[in-house]
Design an enzyme around this catalytic site. Structure first.
Site, PDB file in Angstrom:
ATOM      1  N   GLN A  29     -41.868  12.659  38.111  1.00 45.59           N
ATOM      2  CA  GLN A  29     -41.199  13.167  39.316  1.00 45.59           C
ATOM      3  C   GLN A  29     -42.211  13.183  40.457  1.00 45.59           C
ATOM      4  O   GLN A  29     -43.148  13.982  40.457  1.00 45.59           O
ATOM      5  CB  GLN A  29     -40.636  14.572  39.073  1.00 45.59           C
ATOM      6  CG  GLN A  29     -39.829  15.093  40.263  1.00 45.59           C
ATOM      7  CD  GLN A  29     -39.246  16.478  40.041  1.00 45.59           C
ATOM      8  OE1 GLN A  29     -39.411  17.080  38.978  1.00 45.59           O
ATOM      9  NE2 GLN A  29     -38.577  17.003  41.055  1.00 45.59           N
ATOM     10  N   VAL A  77     -41.895  13.800  43.799  1.00 47.87           N
ATOM     11  CA  VAL A  77     -41.772  14.847  44.817  1.00 47.87           C
ATOM     12  C   VAL A  77     -41.101  16.053  44.166  1.00 47.87           C
ATOM     13  O   VAL A  77     -40.036  15.900  43.560  1.00 47.87           O
ATOM     14  CB  VAL A  77     -40.922  14.362  46.018  1.00 47.87           C
ATOM     15  CG1 VAL A  77     -40.732  15.474  47.040  1.00 47.87           C
ATOM     16  CG2 VAL A  77     -41.558  13.140  46.672  1.00 47.87           C
ATOM     17  N   HIS A 110     -34.323  15.198  43.563  1.00 47.93           N
ATOM     18  CA  HIS A 110     -33.719  14.066  44.263  1.00 47.93           C
ATOM     19  C   HIS A 110     -33.108  13.133  43.228  1.00 47.93           C
ATOM     20  O   HIS A 110     -33.706  12.850  42.199  1.00 47.93           O
ATOM     21  CB  HIS A 110     -34.725  13.333  45.148  1.00 47.93           C
ATOM     22  CG  HIS A 110     -35.996  12.909  44.476  1.00 47.93           C
ATOM     23  ND1 HIS A 110     -36.968  13.805  44.073  1.00 47.93           N
ATOM     24  CD2 HIS A 110     -36.464  11.686  44.135  1.00 47.93           C
ATOM     25  CE1 HIS A 110     -37.978  13.140  43.523  1.00 47.93           C
ATOM     26  NE2 HIS A 110     -37.690  11.857  43.532  1.00 47.93           N
ATOM     27  N   HIS A 125     -31.734   9.418  42.571  1.00 45.36           N
ATOM     28  CA  HIS A 125     -31.768   8.044  43.060  1.00 45.36           C
ATOM     29  C   HIS A 125     -30.410   7.388  42.833  1.00 45.36           C
ATOM     30  O   HIS A 125     -29.843   7.500  41.732  1.00 45.36           O
ATOM     31  CB  HIS A 125     -32.789   7.218  42.278  1.00 45.36           C
ATOM     32  CG  HIS A 125     -34.202   7.694  42.368  1.00 45.36           C
ATOM     33  ND1 HIS A 125     -35.107   7.170  43.249  1.00 45.36           N
ATOM     34  CD2 HIS A 125     -34.868   8.651  41.675  1.00 45.36           C
ATOM     35  CE1 HIS A 125     -36.283   7.771  43.088  1.00 45.36           C
ATOM     36  NE2 HIS A 125     -36.164   8.681  42.141  1.00 45.36           N
TER      37      HIS A 125
END
Lengths: 137, 137
Positions: A85, A87, A91, A93
Site C-alpha cells: 500500500q 499511500v 484508495h 484502483h
C-alpha cells in the site's frame, strides 16, 4: 497526498459526490486508471466504516461501467492493505483493461494446499469472523 | 461453478450470511486466499445491484480483517471484470499478504500521460458518469 487532493490540490477529478472522490492516477497502469477514495482519512480497507462501504463501492462500480463506455473491454479493481500500500489513505484502483494488454493480472504462480491445510485455514478464518457456517462432517 | 458452490457443492466455506458466500480459492495465490461472491448470479462487478454492494464489500472488509487476525501482514483485494475474469460470476479475491511474499502487486510498468491526454480521459469518464465535478478553468 490524497487528503491534499480532497482539500483541493490539483488532480484530474472524475467524480466528486458526497463522501467520495475519484481522480486519475498520475502514473497509470493504463490511461484512464482511476483512484477512488473516501474524503475522510480512512487508512485502509479494514478501517472503512460501514456508512462509507456502499458509497465507495457504488462509485467504483459506476467508474468501471464508465470505463467500458469509454471503450475498455473490462476492468481491474484492486486495493492493497498495508503490504504494497503506497499511500496510507484507502484508495481503490479502477483500471481499464483490454484483451492482450499485457497486464498479468492473476496469472501469478498459484500454490496447492496440502491435506487438511485448506480446512485448517477455513476454520481459522471462521473463528476470527465469529461464524461457523460449515459445521464439521 | 460458483453457483454450484452456492447450491451446496463442496467448498471450504468461511462465511455464509444473507446474500453473500465466501470460500477458499482451491488454487490460492497464498494459503487463506478467499473468494467472496453474491449468491445470486451476478456476472460482473458492473452488474452488481445496489442492494448487494454493501453486503458484498462489508464481507470483503471483514474477511480482510480476519486474515490479519490470522497473522497476515495485510491483504490484497481484487476483482477482474471481463478481461482476465476466469469465471463469469462476480467474485472478489481477498488474499493474505506478507511483506516479501513475492507478489508483485502493483509493480507493473506504469505509463505516462502526454500533454492534455489525462484531462481528455478525465472528461470522457466524467461524460459517461453524467457528472462534471471539475469545470474547465
Amino acid at each position: 497526498v490524497f487528503c491534499g487532493i480532497v482539500a483541493g490540490a490539483p488532480a484530474h477529478r472524475v467524480l466528486d459526490e458526497g463522501p467520495i472522490l475519484a481522480f486519475l492516477d498520475t502514473s497509470p497502469l493504463f490511461p484512464g486508471h482511476v483512484l477512488v477514495v473516501p474524503k475522510t482519512h480512512v487508512p485502509t480497507l479494514v478501517d472503512l466504516p460501514d456508512a462509507l462501504t456502499a458509497p465507495l463501492f457504488t462509485a467504483v462500480r459506476r467508474i468501471a461501467r464508465a470505463l467500458e463506455a469509454c471503450g475498455a473491454g473490462g476492468s481491474f479493481v484492486a486495493t492493497n492493505t498495508r503490504v504494497s500500500q503506497s499511500v496510507p489513505h484507502l484508495h481503490v484502483h479502477v483500471v481499464p483493461r483490454t484483451r492482450g494488454d499485457g497486464l498479468r493480472g492473476f496469472f501469478w504462480p498459484r500454490v496447492r494446499y496440502e491435506s487438511g491445510q485448506a480446512e485448517a485455514w477455513a476454520q481459522a478464518i471462521r473463528h476470527e469472523l465469529f461464524v461457523d457456517p460449515q459445521p464439521p462432517d
